[in-house]
Motif scaffolding. Structure first.
Motif, short mmCIF file in Angstrom:
data_model
loop_
_atom_site.label_atom_id
_atom_site.label_comp_id
_atom_site.label_asym_id
_atom_site.label_seq_id
_atom_site.Cartn_x
_atom_site.Cartn_y
_atom_site.Cartn_z
N ASP A 84 0.53 5.15 -8.45
CA ASP A 84 1.23 5.19 -9.74
C ASP A 84 2.46 6.10 -9.68
OD1 ASP A 84 -0.58 3.44 -10.84
OD2 ASP A 84 -1.80 5.01 -11.78
N ALA B 232 5.18 4.41 -7.66
CA ALA B 232 5.74 3.31 -8.45
C ALA B 232 6.67 3.85 -9.53
CB ALA B 232 4.61 2.49 -9.07
N ASP B 233 6.26 4.92 -10.19
CA ASP B 233 7.12 5.53 -11.23
C ASP B 233 8.40 6.06 -10.61
OD1 ASP B 233 5.24 4.92 -13.11
OD2 ASP B 233 4.40 6.96 -13.23
N GLY C 34 10.63 3.20 -9.66
CA GLY C 34 11.19 2.63 -10.88
C GLY C 34 12.32 3.47 -11.44
N GLN D 281 10.65 -4.10 -9.01
CA GLN D 281 9.51 -4.09 -9.93
C GLN D 281 8.45 -5.08 -9.48
OE1 GLN D 281 9.08 -1.84 -12.39
NE2 GLN D 281 7.02 -2.67 -12.45
N GLN D 282 8.87 -6.23 -8.98
CA GLN D 282 7.91 -7.22 -8.48
C GLN D 282 7.16 -6.65 -7.27
OE1 GLN D 282 9.63 -10.92 -7.25
NE2 GLN D 282 7.66 -11.90 -6.92
N ILE E 70 6.58 -3.48 -6.63
CA ILE E 70 5.67 -2.45 -7.14
C ILE E 70 4.42 -3.09 -7.72
CG2 ILE E 70 5.40 -0.68 -8.92
CD1 ILE E 70 8.37 0.00 -8.47
N ASP E 71 4.60 -4.13 -8.51
CA ASP E 71 3.46 -4.81 -9.12
C ASP E 71 2.55 -5.43 -8.06
OD1 ASP E 71 4.43 -4.07 -11.59
OD2 ASP E 71 5.39 -6.01 -12.00
N GLN E 72 3.14 -6.02 -7.03
CA GLN E 72 2.35 -6.62 -5.95
C GLN E 72 1.58 -5.55 -5.18
OE1 GLN E 72 5.24 -8.84 -3.69
NE2 GLN E 72 4.98 -10.69 -4.92
N LYS F 83 0.54 -2.63 -6.32
CA LYS F 83 -0.55 -2.19 -7.19
C LYS F 83 -1.67 -3.23 -7.21
CE LYS F 83 1.55 0.89 -10.58
NZ LYS F 83 1.84 1.07 -12.00
N ALA F 84 -1.30 -4.49 -7.29
CA ALA F 84 -2.30 -5.56 -7.33
C ALA F 84 -3.09 -5.63 -6.03
CB ALA F 84 -1.62 -6.90 -7.61
N GLU G 161 -5.38 -1.97 -5.96
CA GLU G 161 -6.38 -1.76 -7.01
C GLU G 161 -7.74 -2.40 -6.70
OE1 GLU G 161 -7.58 0.28 -10.14
OE2 GLU G 161 -5.54 0.34 -9.39
#
Length: 141
Positions: A54, A57-58, A61, A77-78, A80-82, A84-85, A88
């Protein structure tokens, strides 16, 4: 002395868990005191990994905003989301694995330190006196 004995009245309710409750209250009070004095203790290795992801990622960003264009911001951003996905589910399924890995890393670090300190001690103690040395001192002056 024929004093009266303190015998509990069988009609009074006896709390079988009084000791356990008192210990739990003392432990909770001590944890609150330590939290107030030292701050929140670190969580498990899995929680710390989640917090690291996190935080990274912050930070990404926040950094990519002024440096990149709109299209690049979307790509970052994509990504970062990938990331995290991907992380997790691994954390959710195997939280104990991260604790074991952290403990193993600590043990490896301790073993490395021990080996390095032993070698440094041999280097700094100087040669052992085992009779005449075959080494010859060369004066460069």
């Amino acid at each position: 002395m024929g004093g009266a004995r303190n015998v509990p009245d069988p009609r009074e309710a006896v709390d079988d868990d009084a000791w356990a409750k008192a210990c739990a209250e003392d432990l909770a009070a001590e944890k609150a005191r330590r939290r107030q004095e030292y701050g929140t203790p670190p969580g498990s290795a899995a929680e710390e990994l989640r917090r690291l992801v996190d935080a990274v990622a912050d930070k990404l960003g926040g950094v990519q905003g002024p440096l990149a264009g709109f299209a690049a911001q979307g790509a970052v951003q994509q990504f970062i989301d990938q990331a995290k996905a991907a992380v997790e589910p691994v954390i959710e399924r195997n939280p104990d694995v991260f604790d074991h890995l952290a403990a193993a890393g600590s043990e490896l670090l301790a073993a490395y330190r021990s080996a390095v300190e032993g070698q440094e001690r041999r280097w700094t103690d100087g040669p052992e006196d085992n009779g005449p040395s075959t080494n010859e001192h060369i004066d460069l002056d």
